[in-house]
Design an enzyme around this catalytic site. Sequence first.
Site, PDB file in Angstrom:
ATOM      1  N   LYS A 253       9.156  -8.922  27.980  1.00 20.24           N
ATOM      2  CA  LYS A 253       8.508 -10.010  27.249  1.00 20.24           C
ATOM      3  C   LYS A 253       7.347  -9.453  26.435  1.00 20.24           C
ATOM      4  O   LYS A 253       6.824  -8.364  26.684  1.00 20.24           O
ATOM      5  CB  LYS A 253       8.001 -11.102  28.201  1.00 20.24           C
ATOM      6  CG  LYS A 253       6.970 -10.640  29.241  1.00 20.24           C
ATOM      7  CD  LYS A 253       5.525 -10.537  28.758  1.00 20.24           C
ATOM      8  CE  LYS A 253       4.581 -10.092  29.874  1.00 20.24           C
ATOM      9  NZ  LYS A 253       3.212  -9.742  29.368  1.00 20.24           N
TER      10      LYS A 253
ATOM     11  N   VAL B 164       6.690   1.018  32.855  1.00 22.14           N
ATOM     12  CA  VAL B 164       5.810   0.498  33.894  1.00 22.14           C
ATOM     13  C   VAL B 164       4.370   0.528  33.388  1.00 22.14           C
ATOM     14  O   VAL B 164       3.939   1.493  32.765  1.00 22.14           O
ATOM     15  CB  VAL B 164       5.943   1.335  35.181  1.00 22.14           C
ATOM     16  CG1 VAL B 164       4.969   0.855  36.244  1.00 22.14           C
ATOM     17  CG2 VAL B 164       7.382   1.285  35.698  1.00 22.14           C
ATOM     18  N   GLY B 165       3.625  -0.545  33.652  1.00 21.57           N
ATOM     19  CA  GLY B 165       2.237  -0.605  33.212  1.00 21.57           C
ATOM     20  C   GLY B 165       2.089  -0.725  31.718  1.00 21.57           C
ATOM     21  O   GLY B 165       1.086  -0.310  31.148  1.00 21.57           O
ATOM     22  N   GLY B 166       3.088  -1.326  31.082  1.00 22.65           N
ATOM     23  CA  GLY B 166       3.072  -1.435  29.633  1.00 22.65           C
ATOM     24  C   GLY B 166       2.747  -2.812  29.101  1.00 22.65           C
ATOM     25  O   GLY B 166       2.660  -3.001  27.886  1.00 22.65           O
TER      26      GLY B 166
ATOM     27  N   LEU C 237       4.756  -5.369  29.405  1.00 24.32           N
ATOM     28  CA  LEU C 237       6.027  -5.981  28.997  1.00 24.32           C
ATOM     29  C   LEU C 237       6.666  -6.796  30.117  1.00 24.32           C
ATOM     30  O   LEU C 237       7.752  -7.349  29.939  1.00 24.32           O
ATOM     31  CB  LEU C 237       7.006  -4.907  28.516  1.00 24.32           C
ATOM     32  CG  LEU C 237       6.556  -4.093  27.304  1.00 24.32           C
ATOM     33  CD1 LEU C 237       7.564  -2.983  27.001  1.00 24.32           C
ATOM     34  CD2 LEU C 237       6.383  -4.983  26.078  1.00 24.32           C
TER      35      LEU C 237
ATOM     36  N   GLY D 254       7.912  -5.924  33.127  1.00 24.48           N
ATOM     37  CA  GLY D 254       9.117  -5.413  33.771  1.00 24.48           C
ATOM     38  C   GLY D 254       9.226  -5.760  35.239  1.00 24.48           C
ATOM     39  O   GLY D 254      10.266  -6.236  35.701  1.00 24.48           O
TER      40      GLY D 254
ATOM     41  N   SER E 248       7.678  -8.181  36.897  1.00 24.98           N
ATOM     42  CA  SER E 248       7.801  -9.636  37.036  1.00 24.98           C
ATOM     43  C   SER E 248       9.204 -10.097  36.676  1.00 24.98           C
ATOM     44  O   SER E 248       9.766 -10.993  37.320  1.00 24.98           O
ATOM     45  CB  SER E 248       6.783 -10.330  36.137  1.00 24.98           C
ATOM     46  OG  SER E 248       5.464 -10.064  36.563  1.00 24.98           O
TER      47      SER E 248
ATOM     48  N   ASP F 129       3.217 -13.893  35.837  1.00 28.71           N
ATOM     49  CA  ASP F 129       4.215 -13.851  34.772  1.00 28.71           C
ATOM     50  C   ASP F 129       5.613 -14.220  35.252  1.00 28.71           C
ATOM     51  O   ASP F 129       6.508 -14.447  34.428  1.00 28.71           O
ATOM     52  CB  ASP F 129       4.281 -12.444  34.151  1.00 28.71           C
ATOM     53  CG  ASP F 129       3.071 -12.135  33.292  1.00 28.71           C
ATOM     54  OD1 ASP F 129       2.280 -13.051  33.023  1.00 28.71           O
ATOM     55  OD2 ASP F 129       2.921 -10.965  32.894  1.00 28.71           O
TER      56      ASP F 129
END
Length: 280
Positions: free
Chosen positions: A10, A94-96, A98, A100, A102, A135
């Site tokens: 997202k 990971v940790g972006g 976006l 992932g 969630s 999220d």
Amino acid sequence: MIFTCPAPAKLNLFLHITGRRSDGYHYLQTIFQFLDYSDELQFVVREDGQIYCDTTNIDVPMEHNLAYQAARCLQQHTQTHYGVDIQIEKHIPVGGGLGGGSSDAATTLLALNKLWRCQLDTKTLMQLGLRLGADVPVFIQGHAAWAEGVGEKLIPVTLTESWFVVIHPNCHVSTAEIFTASDLTRNQKIVTMHDFLAGRTINVCEDVVTRRYPEVKQALKWLESHGSARLTGTGACVFAPFAQQEQAQAVLATVPNQWRAFLAKGQNDSPVIKKLACLT
């Protein structure tokens, strides 16, 4: 039977923080839109009640994996005798910012609700998902949405499905670090959809993140020279929308090699909903 289902990324098209609760959670306003860029999850139902979860490309203890936690949460809530083997093929950084983890959790709740024949409604699944992360509910609802509260109050919206260039500057941004930062603005005035459409919104976390992570600042500055760039969530990913796929591809082709980048199309409807319709 192996059931395979996507878990889409997202974007937060903007992010405002309007207050802070006594428990540390923040009141926010944001718009979520999905991308046609996903993790892939495989589910194999077990009869013995055991839950196992394995993830490619990252080394994380199973108990800390949100998909595992989602399966355990649903199992405990419904008291089902079923278990599951979950295999996650990670594509979303990971940790972006976006979503992932969630999204993996939401796909797990949605898929196992069907595979385990739990028959919980969407509202109940969203309530379970909120226990795992702010999220998660939007991924369960499955539609692009205007979000308020701590992210759980969702109003479906229909947005232009633009093409996005997304850059991950190869650093991991801690959401907890940003949301507890002393220099984070937490008293923005409440805005409306009209403000968003008129371009009067920002990502309030952007200044905080770029002050702490020079890699993000550099990537954002580079992308701003090609389009209207912005941080998603608390980062580290930055993105810019383009009306035409060809425009986006041309920009993607020039992204410096030190960053990971990809092209994705915005989606108002989650592909998970369509995939689950195949299950009877």
